[in-house]
Design a protein around this motif. Structure first.
Motif, PDB file in Angstrom:
ATOM      1  N   ARG A 114      11.466   2.910  10.649  1.00  0.00           N
ATOM      2  CA  ARG A 114      11.856   2.624   9.138  1.00  0.00           C
ATOM      3  C   ARG A 114      13.196   2.343   8.728  1.00  0.00           C
ATOM      4  O   ARG A 114      13.505   1.544   7.811  1.00  0.00           O
ATOM      5  N   ASN A 115      14.260   3.040   9.431  1.00  0.00           N
ATOM      6  CA  ASN A 115      15.626   2.825   8.944  1.00  0.00           C
ATOM      7  C   ASN A 115      16.377   1.775  10.016  1.00  0.00           C
ATOM      8  O   ASN A 115      17.648   1.587   9.638  1.00  0.00           O
ATOM      9  N   GLU A 116      15.654   1.002  10.636  1.00  0.00           N
ATOM     10  CA  GLU A 116      16.143  -0.137  11.422  1.00  0.00           C
ATOM     11  C   GLU A 116      15.636  -1.340  11.267  1.00  0.00           C
ATOM     12  O   GLU A 116      16.159  -2.502  11.504  1.00  0.00           O
ATOM     13  N   LEU A 117      14.137  -1.328  10.806  1.00  0.00           N
ATOM     14  CA  LEU A 117      13.408  -2.457  10.879  1.00  0.00           C
ATOM     15  C   LEU A 117      12.955  -2.623   9.330  1.00  0.00           C
ATOM     16  O   LEU A 117      13.078  -3.711   8.770  1.00  0.00           O
ATOM     17  N   HIS A 118      12.130  -1.621   8.943  1.00  0.00           N
ATOM     18  CA  HIS A 118      11.768  -1.738   7.635  1.00  0.00           C
ATOM     19  C   HIS A 118      12.584  -2.042   6.523  1.00  0.00           C
ATOM     20  O   HIS A 118      12.232  -2.940   5.600  1.00  0.00           O
ATOM     21  N   LEU A 119      13.763  -1.491   6.656  1.00  0.00           N
ATOM     22  CA  LEU A 119      14.683  -1.659   5.670  1.00  0.00           C
ATOM     23  C   LEU A 119      15.107  -2.982   5.399  1.00  0.00           C
ATOM     24  O   LEU A 119      15.537  -3.776   4.472  1.00  0.00           O
ATOM     25  N   ILE A 120      15.217  -3.858   6.544  1.00  0.00           N
ATOM     26  CA  ILE A 120      15.748  -5.264   6.643  1.00  0.00           C
ATOM     27  C   ILE A 120      14.536  -6.137   5.957  1.00  0.00           C
ATOM     28  O   ILE A 120      14.650  -6.958   5.160  1.00  0.00           O
ATOM     29  N   PHE A 121      13.260  -5.538   6.189  1.00  0.00           N
ATOM     30  CA  PHE A 121      12.388  -6.317   5.504  1.00  0.00           C
ATOM     31  C   PHE A 121      12.401  -6.222   4.151  1.00  0.00           C
ATOM     32  O   PHE A 121      12.521  -7.279   3.202  1.00  0.00           O
ATOM     33  N   LEU A 122      12.389  -5.163   3.506  1.00  0.00           N
ATOM     34  CA  LEU A 122      12.493  -4.857   2.175  1.00  0.00           C
ATOM     35  C   LEU A 122      13.604  -5.135   1.542  1.00  0.00           C
ATOM     36  O   LEU A 122      13.518  -6.051   0.607  1.00  0.00           O
ATOM     37  N   MET A 123      14.677  -5.371   1.980  1.00  0.00           N
ATOM     38  CA  MET A 123      15.970  -5.873   1.429  1.00  0.00           C
ATOM     39  C   MET A 123      15.868  -7.230   1.168  1.00  0.00           C
ATOM     40  O   MET A 123      16.526  -7.918   0.477  1.00  0.00           O
ATOM     41  N   THR A 124      15.460  -7.812   2.535  1.00  0.00           N
ATOM     42  CA  THR A 124      15.642  -9.448   2.527  1.00  0.00           C
ATOM     43  C   THR A 124      14.597  -9.996   1.668  1.00  0.00           C
ATOM     44  O   THR A 124      14.415 -10.993   0.738  1.00  0.00           O
ATOM     45  N   LYS A 125      13.404  -9.378   1.556  1.00  0.00           N
ATOM     46  CA  LYS A 125      12.042  -9.673   0.654  1.00  0.00           C
ATOM     47  C   LYS A 125      12.549  -9.667  -0.719  1.00  0.00           C
ATOM     48  O   LYS A 125      12.437 -10.558  -1.700  1.00  0.00           O
ATOM     49  N   ALA A 126      13.466  -8.442  -1.127  1.00  0.00           N
ATOM     50  CA  ALA A 126      13.889  -8.350  -2.490  1.00  0.00           C
ATOM     51  C   ALA A 126      14.830  -9.265  -2.959  1.00  0.00           C
ATOM     52  O   ALA A 126      15.031  -9.806  -3.993  1.00  0.00           O
ATOM     53  N   ALA A 127      15.809  -9.697  -1.963  1.00  0.00           N
ATOM     54  CA  ALA A 127      17.005 -10.473  -2.360  1.00  0.00           C
ATOM     55  C   ALA A 127      16.463 -11.987  -2.229  1.00  0.00           C
ATOM     56  O   ALA A 127      17.588 -12.635  -2.936  1.00  0.00           O
ATOM     57  N   LEU A 128      15.658 -12.445  -1.612  1.00  0.00           N
ATOM     58  CA  LEU A 128      15.533 -14.004  -1.404  1.00  0.00           C
ATOM     59  C   LEU A 128      15.473 -14.704  -2.804  1.00  0.00           C
ATOM     60  O   LEU A 128      15.915 -15.752  -2.585  1.00  0.00           O
ATOM     61  N   PRO A 129      14.595 -14.157  -3.666  1.00  0.00           N
ATOM     62  CA  PRO A 129      14.602 -15.066  -4.865  1.00  0.00           C
ATOM     63  C   PRO A 129      15.773 -15.253  -5.513  1.00  0.00           C
ATOM     64  O   PRO A 129      15.812 -16.366  -5.868  1.00  0.00           O
ATOM     65  N   LEU A 130      16.694 -14.337  -5.376  1.00  0.00           N
ATOM     66  CA  LEU A 130      18.163 -14.436  -5.960  1.00  0.00           C
ATOM     67  C   LEU A 130      18.890 -15.439  -5.056  1.00  0.00           C
ATOM     68  O   LEU A 130      19.793 -16.259  -5.616  1.00  0.00           O
ATOM     69  N   ILE A 131      18.745 -15.381  -3.729  1.00  0.00           N
ATOM     70  CA  ILE A 131      19.469 -16.328  -3.084  1.00  0.00           C
ATOM     71  C   ILE A 131      18.932 -17.704  -3.151  1.00  0.00           C
ATOM     72  O   ILE A 131      19.711 -18.571  -3.141  1.00  0.00           O
ATOM     73  N   VAL A 132      17.716 -17.846  -3.220  1.00  0.00           N
ATOM     74  CA  VAL A 132      17.081 -19.244  -3.642  1.00  0.00           C
ATOM     75  C   VAL A 132      17.539 -19.740  -4.858  1.00  0.00           C
ATOM     76  O   VAL A 132      17.964 -20.943  -4.899  1.00  0.00           O
ATOM     77  N   GLN A 133      17.588 -18.873  -5.747  1.00  0.00           N
ATOM     78  CA  GLN A 133      17.929 -19.212  -7.353  1.00  0.00           C
ATOM     79  C   GLN A 133      19.511 -19.744  -7.198  1.00  0.00           C
ATOM     80  O   GLN A 133      19.848 -20.571  -7.892  1.00  0.00           O
ATOM     81  N   SER A 134      20.234 -19.143  -6.429  1.00  0.00           N
ATOM     82  CA  SER A 134      21.779 -19.419  -6.177  1.00  0.00           C
ATOM     83  C   SER A 134      22.103 -20.656  -5.258  1.00  0.00           C
ATOM     84  O   SER A 134      22.889 -21.158  -5.096  1.00  0.00           O
ATOM     85  N   GLY A 135      20.742 -21.384  -4.824  1.00  0.00           N
ATOM     86  CA  GLY A 135      21.235 -22.565  -4.075  1.00  0.00           C
ATOM     87  C   GLY A 135      21.092 -22.427  -2.652  1.00  0.00           C
ATOM     88  O   GLY A 135      21.658 -23.394  -1.720  1.00  0.00           O
ATOM     89  N   GLY A 136      20.776 -21.304  -2.043  1.00  0.00           N
ATOM     90  CA  GLY A 136      20.728 -20.884  -0.641  1.00  0.00           C
ATOM     91  C   GLY A 136      21.924 -20.024  -0.215  1.00  0.00           C
ATOM     92  O   GLY A 136      22.578 -19.612  -1.215  1.00  0.00           O
ATOM     93  N   GLY A 137      21.968 -19.982   1.069  1.00  0.00           N
ATOM     94  CA  GLY A 137      23.129 -19.004   1.580  1.00  0.00           C
ATOM     95  C   GLY A 137      22.748 -18.651   3.084  1.00  0.00           C
ATOM     96  O   GLY A 137      22.257 -19.361   3.951  1.00  0.00           O
ATOM     97  N   SER A 138      23.322 -17.387   3.314  1.00  0.00           N
ATOM     98  CA  SER A 138      23.585 -17.010   4.522  1.00  0.00           C
ATOM     99  C   SER A 138      22.703 -15.417   4.861  1.00  0.00           C
ATOM    100  O   SER A 138      23.351 -14.607   3.902  1.00  0.00           O
ATOM    101  N   ILE A 139      22.230 -15.216   5.715  1.00  0.00           N
ATOM    102  CA  ILE A 139      21.527 -13.979   5.792  1.00  0.00           C
ATOM    103  C   ILE A 139      22.055 -13.539   7.271  1.00  0.00           C
ATOM    104  O   ILE A 139      21.670 -14.429   8.137  1.00  0.00           O
ATOM    105  N   ILE A 140      22.535 -12.292   7.281  1.00  0.00           N
ATOM    106  CA  ILE A 140      23.047 -11.754   8.611  1.00  0.00           C
ATOM    107  C   ILE A 140      22.405 -10.502   8.723  1.00  0.00           C
ATOM    108  O   ILE A 140      22.459  -9.713   8.134  1.00  0.00           O
ATOM    109  N   ASN A 141      21.571 -10.408  10.028  1.00  0.00           N
ATOM    110  CA  ASN A 141      21.141  -9.067  10.136  1.00  0.00           C
ATOM    111  C   ASN A 141      21.782  -8.213  11.356  1.00  0.00           C
ATOM    112  O   ASN A 141      21.966  -9.185  12.622  1.00  0.00           O
ATOM    113  N   THR A 142      22.052  -7.150  11.604  1.00  0.00           N
ATOM    114  CA  THR A 142      22.528  -6.548  12.515  1.00  0.00           C
ATOM    115  C   THR A 142      21.434  -5.890  13.643  1.00  0.00           C
ATOM    116  O   THR A 142      20.718  -5.040  13.257  1.00  0.00           O
TER     117      THR A 142
END
Length: 252
Positions: A114-142
């Motif tokens: 939950r705290n090492e894998l699920h949270l990356i899915f949820l954060m990325t899923k929620a943030a993607l529309p804004l990143i796309v709207q911003s013209g793209g960018g970089s996602i870095i996962n630990t």
């Protein structure tokens, strides 16, 4: 001279200390506007103070449970409301419980995934529309070297971090048409608030150093500098890869 992240907005999770704090300070110094968050409210506010005191700009949300979709949405809304765009998402936050398979409980397994894998899915899923709207960018996962090499009492953590590496590779394929690069960082032994108690045991620490060719543990700033490279345009043709920051541990 402009910084390497001038005019970029970077959302960094787990900014209350360690690698997340180091990245927030470094990214801000390089010109980025920072959105941070952490479960530990007091520690996270210290980071905000450090960034602002150094002349940077940072807003934050704390405490936050990044494995809760509603709370993650609040963080993305804060980003959109404050800056109107998002160029860098650094999924740094994580928490794990350690035990070998025969001793691991379902609760500990579930907590770690939950705290090492699920949270990356949820954060990325929620943030993607804004990143796309911003013209793209970089996602870095630990991720972690634990996702690339077996070690004792590391069952759930290894599974989760191996998942982060695979998730990052898959996302790089899916998101390239949107102008979004996705990479992972796999740290080895890094001195952070989370590892302080482990490294405080002289016997364990001495054994650990024998597995690291450079003969020392890493510093949060050393991971943050790799994240800066991946966040900046210096890595404009780098996607789908994992950069190991481990003092040579995987070379053995």
């Amino acid at each position: 001279m402009a910084g390497r992240l001038e005019n970029k907005v970077a959302l960094i999770t787990g900014t209350g200390g360690g690698q997340g704090r180091a990245a927030a300070v470094l990214f801000a110094r390089e010109g980025a506007k920072i959105v941070g968050c952490d479960l530990k409210a007091r520690d996270n506010q210290e980071t905000v103070h450090m960034v602002i005191e150094a002349g940077g700009e940072m807003v934050s949300l704390e405490p936050i449970d990044l494995a809760d979709a509603a709370q993650v949405e609040r963080l993305v809304k804060l980003t959109a409301k404050t800056y109107g765009r998002l160029n860098v998402l650094y999924n740094n936050a994580s928490a794990a419980r350690f035990a070998p398979m025969m001793e691991m409980t379902w609760e500990d397994w579930e907590f770690t995934i939950r705290n090492e894998l699920h949270l990356i899915f949820l954060m990325t899923k929620a943030a993607l529309p804004l990143i796309v709207q911003s013209g793209g960018g970089s996602i870095i996962n630990t991720a972690s070297v634990s996702g690339m090499q077996a070690s004792h009492a590391n069952f759930a953590h290894a599974a989760a971090k191996g998942g982060v590496i695979a998730l990052s590779r898959q996302l790089s394929l899916e998101l390239a048409p949107n102008g979004i690069r996705v990479n992972a960082i796999s740290p080895g032994a890094i001195e952070t608030p989370g590892t302080k108690s482990l490294f405080g045991d002289p016997q364990i620490y001495e054994m650990l150093l024998k597995t690291i060719p450079m003969g020392r543990v890493g510093r949060p700033e050393e991971v943050a500098r790799v994240a800066l490279f991946l966040a900046s345009d210096d890595s404009s043709y780098v996607t789908g890869t994992t950069i190991v920051v481990d003092g040579g541990k995987l070379a053995l």
